[in-house]
Design a protein around this motif. Structure first.
Motif, short mmCIF file in Angstrom:
data_model
loop_
_atom_site.label_atom_id
_atom_site.label_comp_id
_atom_site.label_asym_id
_atom_site.label_seq_id
_atom_site.Cartn_x
_atom_site.Cartn_y
_atom_site.Cartn_z
N GLU A 1 0.83 -1.21 0.00
CA GLU A 1 0.00 0.00 0.00
C GLU A 1 0.86 1.26 0.00
N ALA A 2 1.97 1.26 0.76
CA ALA A 2 2.86 2.42 0.79
C ALA A 2 3.52 2.64 -0.57
N ILE A 3 3.92 1.57 -1.23
CA ILE A 3 4.53 1.67 -2.56
C ILE A 3 3.55 2.28 -3.55
N VAL A 4 2.32 1.82 -3.55
CA VAL A 4 1.31 2.34 -4.47
C VAL A 4 0.98 3.79 -4.14
N GLU A 5 0.88 4.12 -2.87
CA GLU A 5 0.60 5.50 -2.48
C GLU A 5 1.73 6.43 -2.96
N ALA B 1 3.78 5.85 -5.48
CA ALA B 1 3.74 5.89 -6.94
C ALA B 1 2.65 6.84 -7.44
N ALA B 2 1.53 6.89 -6.76
CA ALA B 2 0.46 7.82 -7.15
C ALA B 2 0.93 9.27 -6.98
N LYS B 3 1.67 9.55 -5.93
CA LYS B 3 2.22 10.90 -5.72
C LYS B 3 3.27 11.22 -6.78
N HIS B 4 4.07 10.23 -7.15
CA HIS B 4 5.05 10.38 -8.23
C HIS B 4 4.33 10.72 -9.53
N ALA B 5 3.25 10.00 -9.82
CA ALA B 5 2.49 10.24 -11.05
C ALA B 5 1.91 11.66 -11.08
N ALA B 6 1.49 12.16 -9.93
CA ALA B 6 0.89 13.48 -9.85
C ALA B 6 1.91 14.61 -9.91
N SER B 7 3.17 14.28 -9.68
CA SER B 7 4.24 15.29 -9.69
C SER B 7 4.73 15.54 -11.11
N GLU B 8 4.94 16.79 -11.43
CA GLU B 8 5.43 17.14 -12.77
C GLU B 8 6.82 16.59 -13.04
N THR B 9 7.68 16.56 -12.02
CA THR B 9 9.07 16.13 -12.18
C THR B 9 9.35 14.73 -11.66
N GLY B 10 8.42 14.17 -10.90
CA GLY B 10 8.65 12.88 -10.25
C GLY B 10 9.13 13.04 -8.82
N VAL C 1 8.71 13.92 -5.06
CA VAL C 1 7.64 14.01 -4.07
C VAL C 1 8.27 14.57 -2.80
N PRO C 2 7.74 15.65 -2.25
CA PRO C 2 8.31 16.22 -1.03
C PRO C 2 8.34 15.17 0.09
N TYR C 3 9.42 15.14 0.83
CA TYR C 3 9.61 14.15 1.89
C TYR C 3 8.41 14.11 2.84
N ARG C 4 7.87 15.25 3.17
CA ARG C 4 6.75 15.31 4.12
C ARG C 4 5.52 14.57 3.60
N GLU C 5 5.49 14.29 2.28
CA GLU C 5 4.36 13.58 1.68
C GLU C 5 4.62 12.09 1.50
N TRP C 6 5.84 11.66 1.79
CA TRP C 6 6.15 10.24 1.61
C TRP C 6 5.35 9.40 2.61
N PRO C 7 4.77 8.31 2.17
CA PRO C 7 4.17 7.38 3.12
C PRO C 7 5.25 6.81 4.03
N GLN C 8 4.93 6.59 5.27
CA GLN C 8 5.92 6.06 6.22
C GLN C 8 6.55 4.76 5.70
#
Length: 123
Positions: free
Chosen positions: A83-87, A89-98, A100-107
């Motif tokens: 679930e963390a991996i998919v979460e 990856a979804a944030k990576h997909a939503a990012s223009e550059t790939g 993802v700010p650390y504060r948004e990383w799933p634990q």
């Protein structure tokens, strides 16, 4: 843009025993990631045999065209890791550059990053 989660399906953690006849840890994690990604927008999954990160099994990559890509390892074949991996990856997909700010990383992905790969240059 689609982000791909690539799971090494031949990865085996140190305590895996072929004599038991069980699937590899990579196969098990791949199944869990595939299930967790069902319905995820802009996230797809695939399996490959060997990403050459055996010392850090179980390994995955998070990749998208023209974005920064990441290798991650030392996952266990658990629902929480999937679930963390998919979460992530979804944030990576939503990012223009790939990125993802650390504060948004799933634990569940913190401490698992192995390397970052810059997008290939245009020819």
């Amino acid at each position: 843009m689609t982000t791909w989660i690539t799971v090494c399906d031949t990865c085996k953690r140190a305590d895996w025993d072929a004599a038991e006849g069980l699937p590899t840890d990579g196969e098990t994690l791949a199944e869990l990631v595939e299930a967790a990604a069902t319905g995820a927008e802009d996230v797809r999954t695939r399996r490959v045999s060997c990403t050459m990160g055996c010392d850090r099994a179980v390994n995955i990559t998070v990749q998208a065209k023209d974005k920064i890509n990441y290798s991650l390892g030392t996952f266990e074949a658990t629902q929480g890791d999937a679930e963390a991996i998919v979460e992530y990856a979804a944030k990576h997909a939503a990012s223009e550059t790939g990125q993802v700010p650390y504060r948004e990383w799933p634990q569940g992905v913190k401490g698992h990053f192995v390397s970052r790969h810059q997008p290939l240059p245009e020819e």
